[in-house]
Design a protein around this motif. Structure first.
Motif, mmCIF file in Angstrom:
data_model
loop_
_atom_site.group_PDB
_atom_site.id
_atom_site.type_symbol
_atom_site.label_atom_id
_atom_site.label_comp_id
_atom_site.label_asym_id
_atom_site.label_seq_id
_atom_site.Cartn_x
_atom_site.Cartn_y
_atom_site.Cartn_z
ATOM 1 N N THR A 1 -66.693 18.042 -37.200
ATOM 2 C CA THR A 1 -68.032 18.522 -37.547
ATOM 3 C C THR A 1 -68.505 19.532 -36.509
ATOM 4 O O THR A 1 -68.933 20.644 -36.850
ATOM 5 C CB THR A 1 -69.020 17.350 -37.645
ATOM 6 O OG1 THR A 1 -68.591 16.454 -38.671
ATOM 7 C CG2 THR A 1 -70.415 17.841 -37.967
ATOM 8 N N ALA A 2 -68.434 19.161 -35.247
ATOM 9 C CA ALA A 2 -68.850 20.070 -34.182
ATOM 10 C C ALA A 2 -67.942 21.292 -34.131
ATOM 11 O O ALA A 2 -68.405 22.415 -33.887
ATOM 12 C CB ALA A 2 -68.859 19.337 -32.844
ATOM 13 N N LEU A 3 -66.633 21.088 -34.358
ATOM 14 C CA LEU A 3 -65.709 22.224 -34.357
ATOM 15 C C LEU A 3 -66.077 23.227 -35.446
ATOM 16 O O LEU A 3 -66.039 24.441 -35.229
ATOM 17 C CB LEU A 3 -64.279 21.735 -34.550
ATOM 18 C CG LEU A 3 -63.208 22.832 -34.636
ATOM 19 C CD1 LEU A 3 -63.128 23.619 -33.336
ATOM 20 C CD2 LEU A 3 -61.858 22.235 -34.998
ATOM 21 N N GLY A 4 -66.441 22.733 -36.632
ATOM 22 C CA GLY A 4 -66.843 23.632 -37.705
ATOM 23 C C GLY A 4 -68.068 24.439 -37.338
ATOM 24 O O GLY A 4 -68.154 25.642 -37.649
ATOM 25 N N ALA A 5 -69.031 23.808 -36.672
ATOM 26 C CA ALA A 5 -70.214 24.544 -36.213
ATOM 27 C C ALA A 5 -69.829 25.602 -35.183
ATOM 28 O O ALA A 5 -70.393 26.699 -35.162
ATOM 29 C CB ALA A 5 -71.242 23.572 -35.633
ATOM 30 N N ALA A 6 -68.849 25.269 -34.327
ATOM 31 C CA ALA A 6 -68.366 26.251 -33.345
ATOM 32 C C ALA A 6 -67.688 27.427 -34.042
ATOM 33 O O ALA A 6 -67.855 28.587 -33.644
ATOM 34 C CB ALA A 6 -67.404 25.572 -32.370
ATOM 35 N N MET A 7 -66.905 27.145 -35.085
ATOM 36 C CA MET A 7 -66.253 28.213 -35.841
ATOM 37 C C MET A 7 -67.292 29.135 -36.483
ATOM 38 O O MET A 7 -67.171 30.373 -36.432
ATOM 39 C CB MET A 7 -65.331 27.614 -36.906
ATOM 40 C CG MET A 7 -64.099 26.925 -36.345
ATOM 41 S SD MET A 7 -63.166 25.984 -37.610
ATOM 42 C CE MET A 7 -62.665 27.311 -38.740
ATOM 43 N N LEU A 8 -68.311 28.537 -37.107
ATOM 44 C CA LEU A 8 -69.368 29.342 -37.723
ATOM 45 C C LEU A 8 -70.080 30.200 -36.688
ATOM 46 O O LEU A 8 -70.324 31.394 -36.914
ATOM 47 C CB LEU A 8 -70.370 28.430 -38.428
ATOM 48 C CG LEU A 8 -69.899 27.763 -39.717
ATOM 49 C CD1 LEU A 8 -70.859 26.650 -40.123
ATOM 50 C CD2 LEU A 8 -69.777 28.785 -40.846
ATOM 51 N N ALA A 9 -70.433 29.588 -35.555
ATOM 52 C CA ALA A 9 -71.141 30.337 -34.511
ATOM 53 C C ALA A 9 -70.269 31.442 -33.946
ATOM 54 O O ALA A 9 -70.758 32.540 -33.640
ATOM 55 C CB ALA A 9 -71.600 29.382 -33.408
ATOM 56 N N ALA A 10 -68.961 31.177 -33.798
ATOM 57 C CA ALA A 10 -68.049 32.195 -33.262
ATOM 58 C C ALA A 10 -67.970 33.397 -34.191
ATOM 59 O O ALA A 10 -67.984 34.561 -33.734
ATOM 60 C CB ALA A 10 -66.662 31.592 -33.052
ATOM 61 N N VAL A 11 -67.910 33.141 -35.499
ATOM 62 C CA VAL A 11 -67.876 34.248 -36.459
ATOM 63 C C VAL A 11 -69.230 34.953 -36.485
ATOM 64 O O VAL A 11 -69.309 36.184 -36.494
ATOM 65 C CB VAL A 11 -67.490 33.743 -37.859
ATOM 66 C CG1 VAL A 11 -67.570 34.864 -38.888
ATOM 67 C CG2 VAL A 11 -66.094 33.143 -37.837
ATOM 68 N N GLY A 12 -70.295 34.170 -36.476
ATOM 69 C CA GLY A 12 -71.632 34.755 -36.523
ATOM 70 C C GLY A 12 -71.950 35.640 -35.335
ATOM 71 O O GLY A 12 -72.717 36.601 -35.447
ATOM 72 N N ALA A 13 -71.337 35.328 -34.187
ATOM 73 C CA ALA A 13 -71.581 36.111 -32.967
ATOM 74 C C ALA A 13 -70.516 37.181 -32.744
ATOM 75 O O ALA A 13 -70.581 37.907 -31.745
ATOM 76 C CB ALA A 13 -71.629 35.174 -31.763
ATOM 77 N N GLY A 14 -69.527 37.263 -33.631
ATOM 78 C CA GLY A 14 -68.489 38.275 -33.483
ATOM 79 C C GLY A 14 -67.372 37.898 -32.539
ATOM 80 O O GLY A 14 -66.515 38.731 -32.227
ATOM 81 N N ILE A 15 -67.330 36.644 -32.078
ATOM 82 C CA ILE A 15 -66.231 36.193 -31.222
ATOM 83 C C ILE A 15 -64.952 36.098 -32.048
ATOM 84 O O ILE A 15 -63.859 36.401 -31.569
ATOM 85 C CB ILE A 15 -66.590 34.842 -30.585
ATOM 86 C CG1 ILE A 15 -67.823 34.994 -29.692
ATOM 87 C CG2 ILE A 15 -65.415 34.280 -29.779
ATOM 88 C CD1 ILE A 15 -68.398 33.671 -29.212
ATOM 89 N N GLN A 16 -65.087 35.642 -33.298
ATOM 90 C CA GLN A 16 -64.000 35.658 -34.275
ATOM 91 C C GLN A 16 -64.432 36.566 -35.421
ATOM 92 O O GLN A 16 -65.620 36.624 -35.770
ATOM 93 C CB GLN A 16 -63.709 34.249 -34.806
ATOM 94 C CG GLN A 16 -63.295 33.246 -33.741
ATOM 95 C CD GLN A 16 -61.864 33.445 -33.275
ATOM 96 O OE1 GLN A 16 -61.095 34.211 -33.845
ATOM 97 N NE2 GLN A 16 -61.500 32.741 -32.210
ATOM 98 N N SER A 17 -63.479 37.265 -36.036
ATOM 99 C CA SER A 17 -63.842 38.243 -37.053
ATOM 100 C C SER A 17 -64.123 37.622 -38.413
ATOM 101 O O SER A 17 -64.817 38.225 -39.240
ATOM 102 C CB SER A 17 -62.735 39.297 -37.187
ATOM 103 O OG SER A 17 -61.512 38.682 -37.571
#
Length: 488
Positions: free
Chosen positions: A433-449
């Motif tokens: 659950t927390a990992l999914g939120a991290a993935m979303l935040a990473a994409v939202g901030a441009g850390i992941q494309s």
């Protein structure tokens, strides 16, 4: 120390956590605090919204300090217990009553009125949700009907689910809700950008009290630097079950996960296809980017981990949660004991909010091991009910990916594989659950494309294969169905 870290606030039903992740998905620092459960009347479950905020803030500050300061945090994601309703004063930022938790059943009479008046079919067609106290809309109506302080606020009244409450507090007044959480209120049509006036009128909720519906990931807002030490961008928001689905990398249509926490929740990715169920499953928004939605079909079980807690704290038949696995292995079968764990009603596909728990088939030869084993078996039985409903709705499972606290129990993982007759996969890190939120935040901030690229954030999986004879499985299913027919 790692630059570009991601801070996740994981606000659950029984505790709140803050986790700092490295860009590759490694959890670096964790702080967790318990949340007080309030049960003022039978069937009522409440939280103190100020306690949620204060303990979440304390956890966030602790992990930011461990990470070396706020300047090392590039993004913030929030995932939360869904359907729980907070009501507060826009002017003071103070709650006007306790939060009504998703498990709360106080609105069952109002839900029955709506069903009896023939509204359920139209509501489900719009929102994907059956009429049940589980969802947020009737909770908001209850607050307006029963809390005079809320009614007296007028235009100052704000409603929100927990992510909405936390964003308000973190930003100093930004009132938003992401599409995944908003889709659980029963006030948002699955295929429309914002709240529906007809639904608002039906449930009696004023539009002005509700937040703006936003994407699950992107530039959502910024934290007040006085709170966390920097204006950290909030770039990911999602309800806990949607976040777990993303954290399990269920990003393609047909991918299915089950999270076993306080309750148990199964979601199948439906892609851009609007989820329609003829078998009492739920349609929900999985995620939204740039206004474009990905959907999921969902089945909800209300009692899972809370059953083990109840066996320990109320019945005293186990001393620790881990003892449940030892006892289940201590006997070859359930000894004829049936356990229907309807301690908070029955969820999908039955939707019986007034159902109560049942233990049947007791004899003088019944031991506590038989009772505990039957209780644990009930989880796979409920999942089997869901499996059949999903298949009937055209979303058959081929593999089930599991996570959440109960999934760490090897006996439960194997029993699921046996009863569902399909492979069950469990990641090494079950806190998806927390990992999914991290993935979303990473994409939202441009850390992941993209979310696809963010799948590099994850862990290896262990697979449990079916090892049960078909006749044994059939006998258990028959006992379960007879129990539902006779007692529920």
């Amino acid at each position: 120390m790692t630059e570009g870290c991601i801070l996740v606030l994981d606000e659950g039903t029984t505790s709140t956590r803050a986790i700092v992740y490295a860009p590759d998905g490694t959890a670096l620092h964790v702080c967790q605090k318990e949340l007080t459960q309030h049960y003022p009347h039978p069937g009522w479950v409440e939280h103190d919204a100020n306690e949620i905020w204060e303990r979440t803030l304390a956890c966030a500050r602790a992990v930011i300090e461990q990470a070396g300061g706020a300047e090392r945090v590039a993004a913030l994601g929030i995932t939360n217990q869904r359907e729980t309703v907070v009501a507060w004063d826009r002017q003071t930022g103070e709650p006007v009553t306790r939060a009504i938790v998703w498990q709360d059943r106080r609105t069952a009479p109002f839900c029955a009125q709506l069903r009896d008046a023939g509204h359920e079919e139209a509501v489900q067609a719009l929102t994907g949700l059956v009429i049940d106290p589980y969802f947020s809309g009737t909770k908001m109506r209850w607050v307006l009907d029963n809390v005079s302080a809320a009614r007296e606020l007028g235009d100052r009244l704000a409603f929100g689910t927990v992510e909405s409450w936390l964003v308000w507090k973190l930003t100093g007044g930004l009132h938003v809700s992401d599409a995944s959480n908003a889709s659980r209120t029963q006030l948002l049509p699955l295929d429309r950008a914002t709240w529906d006036e007809g639904l608002l009128d039906l449930f009696g909720v004023p539009r002005g009290s509700l937040p703006e519906v936003v994407d699950t990931h992107g530039a959502i807002g910024r934290c007040d630097p006085a709170l966390l030490g920097a204006a950290i961008p909030i770039s990911g928001l999602a309800g806990d079950q949607q976040a777990a689905t993303i954290g399990q990398h269920c990003l393609s249509a047909g991918d299915t996960k089950a999270t076993f926490g306080t309750g148990a929740f199964v979601l199948t990715n439906m892609g851009n296809q609007l989820p329609r169920s003829s078998h009492r499953l739920l349609g929900t928004v999985l995620c939204q980017e740039g206004g474009r939605r990905t959907y999921a079909l969902e089945g909800s079980i209300f009692v899972a981990g809370s059953l083990i807690k109840w066996l320990r704290d109320e019945l005293g038949v186990i001393r620790t949660a881990s003892e449940s696995e030892e006892l289940a292995r201590a006997v070859p079968d359930n000894g004829g004991v049936l356990f229907v764990p309807a301690l908070a009603g029955l969820g999908a596909p039955h939707w019986k909010p007034d159902a109560t728990g049942v233990v049947a088939g007791l004899t003088q030869g019944t031991s506590r091991a038989h009772i505990v084993r039957a209780a644990m078996e009930s989880l796979a039985h409920q999942c089997h009910d869901l499996q059949e409903a999903f298949a009937a709705d055209g979303a058959a499972w081929t593999t089930l990916r599991i996570d959440g606290g109960m999934s760490a129990n090897d006996w439960i993982a194997q029993d699921l594989a046996d009863m569902l007759a399909l492979p069950v996969e469990r990641p090494a890190d079950i806190e998806t659950t927390a990992l999914g939120a991290a993935m979303l935040a990473a994409v939202g901030a441009g850390i992941q494309s993209s979310l696809q690229d963010a799948m590099c954030m994850g862990s290896a999986r262990q697979t449990f294969a079916t090892a049960m004879a078909a006749d044994v499985r059939d006998a258990r299913v028959a006992l379960w169905r007879e129990g539902l027919r006779r007692y529920v």
